[in-house]
Design a protein around this motif. Structure first.
Motif, mmCIF file in Angstrom:
data_model
loop_
_atom_site.group_PDB
_atom_site.id
_atom_site.type_symbol
_atom_site.label_atom_id
_atom_site.label_comp_id
_atom_site.label_asym_id
_atom_site.label_seq_id
_atom_site.Cartn_x
_atom_site.Cartn_y
_atom_site.Cartn_z
ATOM 1 N N SER A 127 0.831 -1.212 0.000
ATOM 2 C CA SER A 127 0.000 0.000 0.000
ATOM 3 C C SER A 127 0.860 1.254 0.000
ATOM 4 O O SER A 127 0.606 2.202 -0.758
ATOM 5 C CB SER A 127 -0.939 -0.001 1.208
ATOM 6 N N VAL A 128 1.885 1.262 0.854
ATOM 7 C CA VAL A 128 2.762 2.425 0.944
ATOM 8 C C VAL A 128 3.572 2.598 -0.336
ATOM 9 O O VAL A 128 3.731 3.721 -0.839
ATOM 10 C CB VAL A 128 3.692 2.289 2.171
ATOM 11 N N LEU A 129 4.088 1.507 -0.893
ATOM 12 C CA LEU A 129 4.855 1.601 -2.137
ATOM 13 C C LEU A 129 3.983 2.135 -3.268
ATOM 14 O O LEU A 129 4.453 2.907 -4.120
ATOM 15 C CB LEU A 129 5.428 0.234 -2.506
ATOM 16 N N SER A 130 2.711 1.749 -3.283
ATOM 17 C CA SER A 130 1.795 2.250 -4.298
ATOM 18 C C SER A 130 1.590 3.761 -4.165
ATOM 19 O O SER A 130 1.549 4.494 -5.158
ATOM 20 C CB SER A 130 0.454 1.515 -4.189
ATOM 21 N N ILE A 131 1.464 4.226 -2.919
ATOM 22 C CA ILE A 131 1.292 5.655 -2.670
ATOM 23 C C ILE A 131 2.533 6.425 -3.107
ATOM 24 O O ILE A 131 2.442 7.459 -3.787
ATOM 25 C CB ILE A 131 1.009 5.910 -1.178
ATOM 26 N N ILE A 132 3.711 5.926 -2.742
ATOM 27 C CA ILE A 132 4.962 6.611 -3.094
ATOM 28 C C ILE A 132 5.140 6.659 -4.609
ATOM 29 O O ILE A 132 5.518 7.700 -5.173
ATOM 30 C CB ILE A 132 6.148 5.908 -2.427
ATOM 31 N N GLN A 133 4.856 5.554 -5.283
ATOM 32 C CA GLN A 133 4.987 5.520 -6.741
ATOM 33 C C GLN A 133 4.035 6.518 -7.407
ATOM 34 O O GLN A 133 4.395 7.205 -8.353
ATOM 35 C CB GLN A 133 4.721 4.094 -7.244
ATOM 36 N N LYS A 134 2.828 6.606 -6.879
ATOM 37 C CA LYS A 134 1.850 7.557 -7.405
ATOM 38 C C LYS A 134 2.342 8.990 -7.240
ATOM 39 O O LYS A 134 2.248 9.811 -8.160
ATOM 40 C CB LYS A 134 0.517 7.375 -6.686
ATOM 41 N N HIS A 135 2.895 9.308 -6.071
ATOM 42 C CA HIS A 135 3.371 10.661 -5.815
ATOM 43 C C HIS A 135 4.570 11.006 -6.692
ATOM 44 O O HIS A 135 4.681 12.127 -7.215
ATOM 45 C CB HIS A 135 3.740 10.822 -4.344
ATOM 46 N N LEU A 136 5.488 10.044 -6.864
ATOM 47 C CA LEU A 136 6.685 10.307 -7.659
ATOM 48 C C LEU A 136 6.362 10.484 -9.144
ATOM 49 O O LEU A 136 7.086 11.180 -9.867
ATOM 50 C CB LEU A 136 7.687 9.166 -7.482
ATOM 51 N N SER A 137 5.292 9.872 -9.589
ATOM 52 C CA SER A 137 4.903 10.016 -10.999
ATOM 53 C C SER A 137 4.171 11.335 -11.258
ATOM 54 O O SER A 137 3.881 11.668 -12.401
ATOM 55 C CB SER A 137 4.005 8.842 -11.419
ATOM 56 N N ASN A 138 3.898 12.074 -10.196
ATOM 57 C CA ASN A 138 3.171 13.333 -10.333
ATOM 58 C C ASN A 138 3.853 14.407 -9.486
ATOM 59 O O ASN A 138 3.257 15.006 -8.606
ATOM 60 C CB ASN A 138 1.719 13.141 -9.894
ATOM 61 N N GLN A 139 5.162 14.628 -9.782
ATOM 62 C CA GLN A 139 5.967 15.523 -8.951
ATOM 63 C C GLN A 139 6.046 16.942 -9.469
ATOM 64 O O GLN A 139 6.853 17.717 -8.982
ATOM 65 C CB GLN A 139 7.380 14.956 -8.795
ATOM 66 N N LYS A 140 5.235 17.300 -10.418
ATOM 67 C CA LYS A 140 5.281 18.652 -10.951
ATOM 68 C C LYS A 140 4.242 19.532 -10.273
ATOM 69 O O LYS A 140 3.678 20.445 -10.876
ATOM 70 C CB LYS A 140 5.061 18.628 -12.463
ATOM 71 N N GLY A 141 3.985 19.234 -9.008
ATOM 72 C CA GLY A 141 3.001 19.998 -8.271
ATOM 73 C C GLY A 141 3.493 21.381 -7.912
ATOM 74 O O GLY A 141 4.692 21.675 -7.951
ATOM 75 N N GLU A 142 2.572 22.233 -7.521
ATOM 76 C CA GLU A 142 2.914 23.629 -7.230
ATOM 77 C C GLU A 142 3.357 23.848 -5.792
ATOM 78 O O GLU A 142 3.814 24.941 -5.448
ATOM 79 C CB GLU A 142 1.696 24.506 -7.522
ATOM 80 N N TYR A 143 3.251 22.824 -4.936
ATOM 81 C CA TYR A 143 3.596 23.004 -3.532
ATOM 82 C C TYR A 143 4.803 22.141 -3.181
ATOM 83 O O TYR A 143 4.797 20.925 -3.383
ATOM 84 C CB TYR A 143 2.416 22.627 -2.638
ATOM 85 N N ASN A 144 5.833 22.776 -2.641
ATOM 86 C CA ASN A 144 7.046 22.059 -2.249
ATOM 87 C C ASN A 144 6.973 21.641 -0.788
ATOM 88 O O ASN A 144 6.571 22.433 0.076
ATOM 89 C CB ASN A 144 8.281 22.935 -2.462
ATOM 90 N N CYS A 145 7.378 20.396 -0.529
ATOM 91 C CA CYS A 145 7.458 19.937 0.853
ATOM 92 C C CYS A 145 8.538 20.722 1.576
ATOM 93 O O CYS A 145 9.681 20.788 1.116
ATOM 94 C CB CYS A 145 7.773 18.438 0.878
ATOM 95 N N PRO A 146 8.227 21.348 2.708
ATOM 96 C CA PRO A 146 9.237 22.156 3.413
ATOM 97 C C PRO A 146 10.344 21.329 4.048
ATOM 98 O O PRO A 146 11.362 21.882 4.464
ATOM 99 C CB PRO A 146 8.404 22.882 4.483
ATOM 100 N N TYR A 147 10.175 20.025 4.131
ATOM 101 C CA TYR A 147 11.191 19.165 4.744
ATOM 102 C C TYR A 147 12.183 18.624 3.724
ATOM 103 O O TYR A 147 13.385 18.585 3.983
ATOM 104 C CB TYR A 147 10.522 17.985 5.461
ATOM 105 N N CYS A 148 11.693 18.184 2.548
ATOM 106 C CA CYS A 148 12.592 17.551 1.574
ATOM 107 C C CYS A 148 12.637 18.262 0.231
ATOM 108 O O CYS A 148 13.420 17.886 -0.641
ATOM 109 C CB CYS A 148 12.207 16.089 1.374
ATOM 110 N N GLY A 149 11.803 19.270 0.033
ATOM 111 C CA GLY A 149 11.878 20.086 -1.167
ATOM 112 C C GLY A 149 11.189 19.527 -2.387
ATOM 113 O O GLY A 149 11.179 20.179 -3.442
#
Length: 394
Positions: A127-149
């Protein structure tokens, strides 16, 4: 670009668990081309790979017990997290360990080494790997994570922060509203309206949650508008500990007035649904939560005898209520919590209960609501359950 997943088997063949290891099953469980898999059994190979590759996930198989393997795992974690760098915070580290997933003391040890997730559930891992893969495939978002950028869409950033950075403790600016908050994961979930579809006994064992702040605590939380107290307690336990329970009685009702109003707090006694006698650790029904989110970082079953053994707590209440329940302290029936204008339910006093279910005790009245050290342990437990169920029999 396909993200990299490093699977590092730290234990030797004669000590690692032979069944259900991710190194044996993950390539079958994952969808094709979701991750580039690297299977390694040497810490030197892992450290060498880290020089040329920035993995999205590092999965470590380690049960403990071997000093050399434990030292190798710590070395890999140190290299991954060196200096608290931004790049190091982009790596999601999973420890696959049956022992650590079920022992709060061992879990606390590895949490201090900056492990994001400790699990022995292949379902939770996938489940977690699926979530991470989904997020990494859509990394052109307008909001940057303040912890990892890393950049994320508004739908993904809340889940990312809760998954990767739930244990971060420093106040930080919210990337959406720029407000300085102490708990960004909770703030994103509760203050911004969006949804992420990724998350839709002689021995007393009690599920405890690992809060984002240091220390373990009992499941609990606030009551939503219009929500029943019992329903709220069952919901909070499932959200924070991952365990489905049935509320059986009341330990205490607290009312604290202040200049701003008042605080009403109820401490319940609950049991896992269906089978209290056997907590089947192989069944997901009784396994505690392993996926971090804004509710809690994780949860584990804690035995009374382990409560004071290197287990960091956020307060003293577990030290009070664990022994109270174990020694047969009074558990009041749920019928003491009623709504206005409801009919009164007759509950006989201890002295008058001899007509319903005799108990041979000369000092019955004196022991009401107290822990008795003189009574036989089984008799005490029997009395406790009689009081918890008297409203059903009357």
């Amino acid at each position: 670009m396909i993200p990299h997943l490093v699977i590092y088997t730290a234990d030797t063949l004669n000590t690692k668990s032979p069944s259900n290891l991710p190194s044996s099953t993950l390539s079958i469980s994952l969808a094709p081309r979701t991750f580039a898999l690297h299977f390694l059994s040497s810490s030197a190979d892992v450290l060498s790979l880290l020089l040329s590759t920035n993995p999205a996930v590092v999965l470590i198989e380690h049960e403990g017990g071997e000093d050399v393997a434990r030292a190798s795992v710590k070395e890999v974690l140190l290299r991954l997290r060196q200096g608290g760098s931004v790049l190091g915070k982009r790596v999601f580290v999973v420890l696959w360990s049956v022992r650590a997933a079920r022992d709060a003391r061992e879990r606390s040890y590895w949490n201090r080494k900056n492990v994001n997730m400790i699990t022995d559930s292949i379902t939770d891992l996938c489940s977690v790997l699926s979530i991470i893969q989904k997020h990494l495939s859509n990394q052109k978002g307008e909001y940057n994570c303040p912890y990892c950028g890393q950049g994320f869409s508004v739908e993904c950033i809340s889940t990312h922060v809760a998954l990767f950075h739930v244990q971060e403790q420093s106040p930080i600016d919210c990337p959406l509203c720029k407000e300085v908050v102490a708990n960004l994961a909770k703030h994103l979930q509760t203050s911004h309206e969006f949804e992420d579809a990724s998350f839709s006994s002689s021995k007393i064992n009690i599920p405890m949650k690992k809060h984002r702040q240091p220390g373990w605590w009992l499941p609990g939380g606030g009551v939503e508008i219009g929500e029943d107290l019992v329903v709220a307690a069952e919901r909070e336990t499932q959200e924070e500990a991952g365990v489905i329970v049935e509320i059986k009685g009341v330990l205490r009702v607290e009312y604290t007035p202040s200049e701003y109003g008042f605080r009403l707090r109820v401490i319940f006694y609950a049991e896992p649904k269906d089978n209290w006698e056997v907590v089947n650790q192989e069944s997901s029904k009784y396994s505690a939560k392993t996926i971090p989110d804004h509710h809690s970082a994780a949860a584990a079953w804690v035995a009374l005898e382990h409560l004071g053994e290197h287990l960091p707590l956020r307060g003293r209440e577990p030290l009070m209520w664990f022994p109270y329940v174990d020694k047969g302290g009074m558990i009041w029936p749920l019928s003491i919590l009623t709504r206005e204008k409801e009919d009164a339910l007759f509950i006989p006093t201890i002295k008058n209960q001899s007509n319903l279910d005799p108990v041979n005790d000369e000092n019955e009245n004196e022991n009401c609501g107290q822990i008795s050290n003189d009574e036989d342990e089984e008799e005490t437990r029997e009395r406790r359950y009689r009081f918890a169920e008297i409203d059903e029999r009357d």
